[in-house]
Enzyme design. Structure first.
Site, PDB file in Angstrom:
ATOM      1  N   TYR A   1       1.045  -1.098   0.151  1.00 53.30           N
ATOM      2  CA  TYR A   1       0.476  -0.169   0.134  1.00 53.30           C
ATOM      3  C   TYR A   1       0.820   1.049   0.172  1.00 53.30           C
ATOM      4  O   TYR A   1       1.709   1.157   0.615  1.00 53.30           O
ATOM      5  CB  TYR A   1      -0.847  -0.031   1.169  1.00 53.30           C
ATOM      6  CG  TYR A   1      -1.806   1.364   1.479  1.00 53.30           C
ATOM      7  CD1 TYR A   1      -3.070   1.444   0.857  1.00 53.30           C
ATOM      8  CD2 TYR A   1      -1.202   2.012   1.966  1.00 53.30           C
ATOM      9  CE1 TYR A   1      -3.728   2.254   1.427  1.00 53.30           C
ATOM     10  CE2 TYR A   1      -1.860   3.564   1.737  1.00 53.30           C
ATOM     11  CZ  TYR A   1      -2.740   3.543   1.476  1.00 53.30           C
ATOM     12  OH  TYR A   1      -3.709   4.769   1.328  1.00 53.30           O
TER      13      TYR A   1
ATOM     14  N   GLU B   1      -3.479   7.453  -4.149  1.00 54.77           N
ATOM     15  CA  GLU B   1      -3.426   6.431  -3.006  1.00 54.77           C
ATOM     16  C   GLU B   1      -3.165   5.146  -4.470  1.00 54.77           C
ATOM     17  O   GLU B   1      -4.020   5.331  -5.721  1.00 54.77           O
ATOM     18  CB  GLU B   1      -4.763   5.806  -2.633  1.00 54.77           C
ATOM     19  CG  GLU B   1      -4.694   5.282  -2.145  1.00 54.77           C
ATOM     20  CD  GLU B   1      -6.382   4.728  -1.476  1.00 54.77           C
ATOM     21  OE1 GLU B   1      -5.586   4.096   0.537  1.00 54.77           O
ATOM     22  OE2 GLU B   1      -6.823   4.242  -2.092  1.00 54.77           O
TER      23      GLU B   1
END
Length: 399
Positions: A117, A205
């Site tokens: 992530y 993101e």
């Protein structure tokens, strides 16, 4: 403003981000043609909506299907696309109403060994850009932070120095990357930082950022949001707006320069000043009800602007009552009164209305409201206004 995955990937790719090959499709036949141009024999077909959790979502009436599907041939891509187009996809972020799928992104599949992530966002408490990374890619980062906070890594970027490569190298080691993957991770973070600064983003993101089977990094999914206050520097970004994905009330408010955010409550609020708007919402909540919106008409709003704001409130079917809370400084209370009266007769006032006015020309404003013939209630202060609108809404439910 949010944009679709395929748009975010195009912007990130222009800044050097490694992404799989793919293109957006508007019909099943177009999806098939795109698949024929892509390498490999596995393809990923992704619903393009402004919401996360697409892979775990489902189409209305078909709980076993999701918004991210695999296919193993161009003809299968066409079949999958036919099942996804013009269907309502429900995810944890859309709520039960879901979103209609109008576009699909067809992408070359890849084999990968690990999911990471990565995001860049503004830490408003620290007042700087922050890199957030985790070994737990592909998962809800909020859930990871709640259950295993030690697995969420953060690095603050000094606004005077900017991004430093050693920061990414340090993160890469903590993510258990080795050798050339450390160098690639530095480039990935550099690309994300360059895009963030170049486009005045508020969020980037990448989830997941994968380590492929042949030992490279690849951004499999991407999300970008932007600070609309900076759009005067980025006129082309407005062309990326998809109005089908936006609340029509917020679109109407934007046309008049109003600060509006739709919420799930039943009491519509019209206030001037963000701080006063927040206080109004809080006191409604303290009285046991929920606000239907945040709406700041600003300190110097015109009669037309205020009337538009009032029409937006009255046009919301969830609104069971309206509270107007205005402190007249630059804004005059008599102008507010004129706009409210005009909009009420234009749209039709069918819900309880409580008005609290204070400040410039308050006496004139209250007199106009009193003589308007409208069925409304005047409040003495904010607490009195909240109690009166909550009581009126609850009384209306019992009728």
């Amino acid at each position: 403003m949010n944009i679709h995955e395929y748009q975010a990937k195009a912007l990130l790719k222009s800044c050097g981000m490694p992404i799989p090959q793919g293109h957006v499709a508007h019909t099943p036949d177009e999806a098939k043609d795109i698949a024929r141009t892509l390498p490999g024999d596995v393809f990923v077909v992704k619903a393009q909506i402004h919401a996360g959790g697409r892979g775990a979502g489902h189409y209305v009436g078909e709980p076993s299907t999701g918004g991210v599907r695999l296919a193993h041939s161009a003809s299968e891509v066409e079949d999958v696309a036919s099942e996804m187009f013009d269907r309502v996809l429900v995810t944890r972020q859309t709520g039960p109403k879901g979103r209609l799928v109008r576009k699909l992104y067809v992408e070359a599949g890849c084999r990968f060994e690990r999911e990471l992530y990565l995001s860049l966002l503004i830490d408003r408490e620290k007042r700087c850009l922050t890199i957030v990374a985790s070994r737990d890619g592909g998962m809800d980062i909020e859930e990871v932070a709640e259950k295993t906070p030690e697995r969420v890594l953060t690095t603050l970027i000094d606004p005077a120095l900017g991004f430093q490569e050693w920061q990414a190298r340090e993160l890469a080691v903590r993510l258990a990357l080795h050798g050339k993957l450390i160098r690639e991770f530095v480039q990935v973070v550099q690309s994300a930082y360059d895009a963030f600064m170049a486009y005045d983003a508020s969020l980037i993101e990448i989830n997941p950022l994968v380590v492929t089977h042949d030992g490279a990094l690849l951004a499999l999914d991407a999300k970008m949001s932007f600070d609309e206050s900076a759009f005067f520097r980025h006129r082309t970004l407005e062309d990326l707006r998809d109005e089908n994905e936006e609340d029509p009330r917020e679109q109407e408010a934007a046309r008049y320069g109003l600060s509006y955010i739709g919420l799930d409550g039943t009491i519509g609020c019209m206030v001037n000043g963000a701080g006063l708007a927040m206080a109004t919402m809080d006191i409604i909540n303290a009285e046991g009800e929920e606000p239907a919106n945040f709406l700041d008409v600003g300190g110097g709003a015109s009669r037309e602007k205020v009337a538009a704001a009032f029409r937006i409130l009255l046009g919301d079917p969830k609104v069971e009552g309206v509270l107007i809370n205005i402190f007249g400084g630059i804004m005059r209370c008599d102008v507010i009164a004129d706009a409210v009266i005009a909009a009420s007769f234009d749209v039709g006032l069918k819900v309880p209305l409580v008005v609290r006015l204070a400040g410039t020309n308050v006496a004139e404003g209250l007199e106009k409201l009193k003589n308007s013939g409208l069925k409304l209630t005047v409040a003495d202060d904010l607490g009195d206004a909240a109690r009166k609108i909550v009581a009126a809404v609850r009384e209306g439910r019992n009728v």
